[in-house]
Enzyme design. Structure first.
Site, PDB file in Angstrom:
ATOM      1  CB  CYS A 222      52.695 -13.885 -34.046  1.00 45.44           C
ATOM      2  SG  CYS A 222      53.240 -14.545 -35.763  1.00 45.44           S
TER       3      CYS A 222
ATOM      4  CG  HIS B 201      57.342  -5.384 -34.664  1.00 43.64           C
ATOM      5  ND1 HIS B 201      56.442  -6.418 -34.712  1.00 43.64           N
ATOM      6  CD2 HIS B 201      58.266  -5.097 -33.637  1.00 43.64           C
ATOM      7  CE1 HIS B 201      57.197  -7.087 -33.537  1.00 43.64           C
ATOM      8  NE2 HIS B 201      58.002  -6.462 -32.879  1.00 43.64           N
TER       9      HIS B 201
ATOM     10  CB  CYS C 297      54.609 -17.367 -35.217  1.00 50.49           C
ATOM     11  SG  CYS C 297      53.185 -17.159 -34.277  1.00 50.49           S
TER      12      CYS C 297
ATOM     13  CG  LEU D 115      48.412  -2.130 -34.354  1.00 48.33           C
ATOM     14  CD1 LEU D 115      47.684  -1.520 -35.638  1.00 48.33           C
ATOM     15  CD2 LEU D 115      47.233  -2.753 -33.539  1.00 48.33           C
TER      16      LEU D 115
ATOM     17  CG  PHE E 264      57.835 -35.116 -59.688  1.00 48.41           C
ATOM     18  CD1 PHE E 264      57.240 -36.155 -58.686  1.00 48.41           C
ATOM     19  CD2 PHE E 264      58.967 -35.583 -60.198  1.00 48.41           C
ATOM     20  CE1 PHE E 264      57.921 -37.035 -58.326  1.00 48.41           C
ATOM     21  CE2 PHE E 264      59.688 -36.634 -60.086  1.00 48.41           C
ATOM     22  CZ  PHE E 264      59.271 -37.506 -58.808  1.00 48.41           C
TER      23      PHE E 264
HETATM   24  C1  LIG Z   1      56.743 -19.674 -28.915  1.00 47.35           C
HETATM   25  C2  LIG Z   1      55.512 -19.870 -29.540  1.00 47.35           C
HETATM   26  C3  LIG Z   1      55.672 -20.004 -31.221  1.00 47.35           C
HETATM   27  C4  LIG Z   1      54.516 -20.115 -31.572  1.00 47.35           C
HETATM   28  N1  LIG Z   1      54.588 -20.508 -33.139  1.00 47.35           N
HETATM   29  C5  LIG Z   1      53.387 -20.528 -33.781  1.00 47.35           C
HETATM   30  C6  LIG Z   1      53.329 -20.790 -35.281  1.00 47.35           C
HETATM   31  O1  LIG Z   1      54.424 -21.291 -35.692  1.00 47.35           O
HETATM   32  N2  LIG Z   1      52.069 -20.793 -35.681  1.00 47.35           N
HETATM   33  C7  LIG Z   1      50.858 -20.559 -35.086  1.00 47.35           C
HETATM   34  O2  LIG Z   1      49.960 -20.674 -35.820  1.00 47.35           O
HETATM   35  N3  LIG Z   1      50.953 -20.171 -33.902  1.00 47.35           N
HETATM   36  C8  LIG Z   1      52.071 -20.102 -33.355  1.00 47.35           C
HETATM   37  N4  LIG Z   1      51.984 -19.746 -31.974  1.00 47.35           N
HETATM   38  C9  LIG Z   1      50.741 -19.357 -31.161  1.00 47.35           C
HETATM   39  C10 LIG Z   1      50.467 -17.764 -31.802  1.00 47.35           C
HETATM   40  O3  LIG Z   1      51.630 -16.911 -31.429  1.00 47.35           O
HETATM   41  C11 LIG Z   1      49.095 -17.474 -30.974  1.00 47.35           C
HETATM   42  O4  LIG Z   1      48.141 -18.406 -31.070  1.00 47.35           O
HETATM   43  C12 LIG Z   1      48.720 -16.069 -31.506  1.00 47.35           C
HETATM   44  O5  LIG Z   1      49.778 -15.144 -31.204  1.00 47.35           O
HETATM   45  C13 LIG Z   1      47.583 -15.539 -30.687  1.00 47.35           C
HETATM   46  O6  LIG Z   1      47.121 -14.239 -30.879  1.00 47.35           O
HETATM   47  P1  LIG Z   1      46.425 -13.387 -29.951  1.00 47.35           P
HETATM   48  O7  LIG Z   1      45.786 -12.231 -30.844  1.00 47.35           O
HETATM   49  O8  LIG Z   1      45.272 -13.997 -29.216  1.00 47.35           O
HETATM   50  O9  LIG Z   1      47.414 -12.812 -28.965  1.00 47.35           O
HETATM   51  P2  LIG Z   1      48.702 -11.969 -29.079  1.00 47.35           P
HETATM   52  O10 LIG Z   1      49.104 -12.061 -30.364  1.00 47.35           O
HETATM   53  O11 LIG Z   1      49.586 -12.317 -27.944  1.00 47.35           O
HETATM   54  O12 LIG Z   1      47.992 -10.692 -28.875  1.00 47.35           O
HETATM   55  C14 LIG Z   1      47.829 -10.035 -27.550  1.00 47.35           C
HETATM   56  C15 LIG Z   1      48.040  -8.592 -27.531  1.00 47.35           C
HETATM   57  O13 LIG Z   1      47.416  -7.927 -26.320  1.00 47.35           O
HETATM   58  C16 LIG Z   1      48.112  -6.927 -25.990  1.00 47.35           C
HETATM   59  N5  LIG Z   1      48.152  -6.793 -24.425  1.00 47.35           N
HETATM   60  C17 LIG Z   1      48.013  -7.805 -23.506  1.00 47.35           C
HETATM   61  N6  LIG Z   1      47.777  -7.239 -22.251  1.00 47.35           N
HETATM   62  C18 LIG Z   1      47.756  -5.938 -22.480  1.00 47.35           C
HETATM   63  C19 LIG Z   1      47.315  -4.760 -21.541  1.00 47.35           C
HETATM   64  N7  LIG Z   1      47.177  -5.006 -20.356  1.00 47.35           N
HETATM   65  N8  LIG Z   1      47.297  -3.745 -22.149  1.00 47.35           N
HETATM   66  C20 LIG Z   1      47.195  -3.550 -23.510  1.00 47.35           C
HETATM   67  N9  LIG Z   1      47.545  -4.354 -24.332  1.00 47.35           N
HETATM   68  C21 LIG Z   1      47.886  -5.631 -23.872  1.00 47.35           C
HETATM   69  C22 LIG Z   1      49.817  -7.528 -26.288  1.00 47.35           C
HETATM   70  O14 LIG Z   1      50.785  -6.416 -26.393  1.00 47.35           O
HETATM   71  C23 LIG Z   1      49.263  -8.056 -27.623  1.00 47.35           C
HETATM   72  O15 LIG Z   1      49.746  -7.315 -28.807  1.00 47.35           O
HETATM   73  C24 LIG Z   1      53.189 -19.732 -31.141  1.00 47.35           C
HETATM   74  C25 LIG Z   1      53.341 -19.449 -29.890  1.00 47.35           C
HETATM   75  C26 LIG Z   1      54.525 -19.147 -29.172  1.00 47.35           C
HETATM   76  C27 LIG Z   1      54.490 -19.071 -27.586  1.00 47.35           C
END
Ligand SMILES: Cc1cc2nc3c(=O)[nH]c(=O)nc-3n(C[C@H](O)[C@H](O)[C@H](O)COP(=O)(O)OP(=O)(O)OC[C@H]3O[C@@H](n4cnc5c(N)ncnc54)[C@H](O)[C@@H]3O)c2cc1C
Length: 521
Positions: free
Chosen positions: A82, A137, A87, A78, A499
């Site tokens: 990120c 993880h 992230c 889970l 500070f």
């Molecule tokens: C390079 C990068 C750096 C970032 N850095 C930052 C940061 O520093 N700070 C910040 O606030 N945000 C950051 N972000 C953004 C942040 O990572 C996302 O906004 C956040 O992870 C979104 O969460 P979510 O739950 O919407 O999606 P996710 O965390 O992507 O969760 C989606 C879940 O759905 C599951 N899933 C997808 N398709 C299926 C399927 N068909 N069947 C079963 N499961 C599926 C995946 O396995 C995953 O666990 C960054 C993004 C990127 C790309």
């Protein structure tokens, strides 16, 4: 799901989870991991499809409100993208960039090794991340199972039977509500050659890099990922050329703050090509990248490289679900929701990156919580607005509220407080400073950062703040809430600064606050 690993009732320590997750990731074993309470006969209040930031936080909140929830995710952990591809690697690479900038600045001096003309291995750092990511993880699986009591099926693909019924293997699960939290993925570039070997994005970099990039890297894009990863590549000692269709870093609206951030990157050797037109990536006989062509206002240039990074933004993981459920989508497949997080179908919610920008953790988590509240009968609305923001260059760049230019359009009496102050030597002044800045302050003052506070001189309210340096991010989280509540220069002057920290806003305000008609500083 007869072949699932049933973990319900067994205590799984963090170490045990780490072994299970590592095994599943390494072997690609698709056996689902099920944690479902056989003694609870209640129907699920919600099934969360996706257990990332949005799904996990939404599910936890639902459960905290007394609901029964099930999370289904295709990964064996889970927490979502990120800690796996987004992230966490981004922060690791940005930490490396900051550290390497320090080491290169003081190369061969004091106790610093000589890094001149030396490249640092990108592959080793990526491998370090790949081997270390199962730690976070495991913590999230442990927390979700043992501390939050969440029910889940991990390492599992699902299919949608109808909006209340989800199938995993031979098992069907029914719920009153469905919450879609499937996240987003990097946009596929419409550039010839974008599928050649040696072309990476933030996901494929951490999954697939298996060679050491040579000494020139081309980054395509001008947004957060492009700049953050570009600064990391540059700090490893490689020529890094950032190619953007428009401007780089358009999200930093304050002209002076953006200029300082860009100047410091340029001084580290970053090269920028803005307003670049047609681009094409050429491959060799083994379909491996060998060069990039870029159309610039002064003609086409060709750059030899074996590594191209695409930082072009993201699109929703919505293709299948939107089609099956007939949901309304917008640009890049983002699912349309109202302020309650409801999609165009009753009892189907969508949260997180799946609903579009801002693509940030706080927004994903808060949308998950908003959906949970509505599902549990607490009417709730959320729309991300007026939030603080940040990105990494070799520094940490933070901002909130209005830029100076935006403020001057709306207010007649804008006052500015900043460090370094305006002076004929430009940025060559040793302030601001703070933790992680003291060596620069003494030896390379122009590198010790920049900060700016924008104030309405009439109401004395803070309108905006910008900080380039280190250590301000934590403060900006709280500062933003206070600014939204009407924080004034006098309130700031009354705070207790720890500070030396990026608390100059506090002491600058204290120096001026006594004056009813205070001036710029
Ligand atoms: C390079 C990068 C750096 C970032 N850095 C930052 C940061 O520093 N700070 C910040 O606030 N945000 C950051 N972000 C953004 C942040 O990572 C996302 O906004 C956040 O992870 C979104 O969460 P979510 O739950 O919407 O999606 P996710 O965390 O992507 O969760 C989606 C879940 O759905 C599951 N899933 C997808 N398709 C299926 C399927 N068909 N069947 C079963 N499961 C599926 C995946 O396995 C995953 O666990 C960054 C993004 C990127 C790309």
């Amino acid at each position: 799901m007869t072949t699932a690993i049933d973990v319900w009732g067994d205590y799984f320590s963090i170490a045990k989870w780490q072994a299970v997750v590592a095994e599943a990731l390494e072997s690609g074993d698709s056996k689902p991991i099920a944690n479902i309470n056989p003694n609870d006969s209640r129907e699920f209040d919600a099934i969360f499809l996706g257990g990332g930031a949005a799904g996990r936080f939404g599910a936890a909140y639902c459960r905290a409100l007394g609901g029964r929830v099930l999370i289904i995710d295709r990964w064996p952990f889970l927490g979502g993208s990120c800690p796996h591809q987004a992230c966490v690697p981004h922060h690791l690479f940005s930490d490396c960039a900051a550290q390497l900038m320090l080491e290169r600045t003081f190369s061969g001096k004091l106790w610093f090794q000589n890094l001149n003309d030396k490249m640092v291995s990108i592959k080793n750092i990526v491998e370090l991340f790949r081997n270390g990511r199962t730690g976070p993880h495991a913590v999230m699986n442990y927390q979700s199972k043992e501390q939050l009591g969440l029910e889940f099926v991990l390492n599992a693909e699902f299919s949608i039977v109808d909006p209340q019924t989800i199938q995993v293997g031979e098992c069907q699960f029914q719920a009153k509500n469905l919450v879609l939290a499937l996240g987003a993925k990097p946009l596929v570039a419409e550039i010839p050659g974008a599928r050649l070997k040696g072309v990476f994005n933030s996901q494929t970099l951490v999954e697939n890099l298996d060679y050491e990039p040579a000494n020139t890297i081309v980054v395509i894009g001008g947004g957060k990922s492009a700049i953050e990863y570009g600064c990391f590549f540059n700090a490893t000692g490689r020529r890094t050329l950032v190619v953007a269709r428009h401007q780089v870093m358009p999200m930093i609206k304050d002209v002076e703050s953006r200029a300082y951030a860009i100047l410091m990157m340029e001084e580290q050797g970053m090269e920028f090509l803005e307003n670049a037109g047609f681009m094409a990536i050429q491959g060799d006989s083994q379909d491996k990248v060998k060069s990039v062509s870029i159309k610039t206002p002064s003609g086409i240039i060709n750059v030899d490289t074996d590594f191209v990074f695409l930082g072009l933004g993201e699109q929703a993981n919505s293709e299948q679900i939107a089609q099956i459920l007939g949901l309304e989508t917008g640009e890049k497949g983002f699912i349309k929701v109202n302020r309650h997080m409801q999609t165009s179908l009753p009892n189907v919610y969508a949260v997180g990156d799946l609903t579009g920008p801002p693509m940030e953790m706080f927004k994903a988590r808060k949308e998950g919580v908003c959906a949970a509240k509505n599902i549990m009968g607490q009417v709730s609305e959320y729309k991300a607005a007026d939030y603080p923001d940040f990105m990494h260059t070799h520094y940490e760049v933070c901002w909130l509220g209005l830029s100076e230019e935006e403020a001057r359009k709306r207010y007649g009496n804008v006052k500015i407080m900043k460090l370094p102050p305006d002076n004929p030597n430009g940025f060559d002044v040793g302030l601001p400073a703070g933790d992680r800045m003291m060596l620069y302050l003494m030896a390379k003052p122009r590198m010790s950062g920049f900060q700016k506070l924008i104030i309405d001189g009439d109401t004395r309210k803070i309108l905006g703040a910008f900080h380039i340096g280190y250590g301000a991010k934590d403060g900006f989280q709280y500062l933003n809430s206070l600014v939204k509540k009407g924080l004034t220069i006098d309130d700031l002057a009354d705070m207790d600064e720890l500070f030396i920290s990026p608390s100059y806003f506090i002491q600058l305000c204290r120096l001026r606050a006594g004056d009813p008609h205070f001036k710029n500083m």
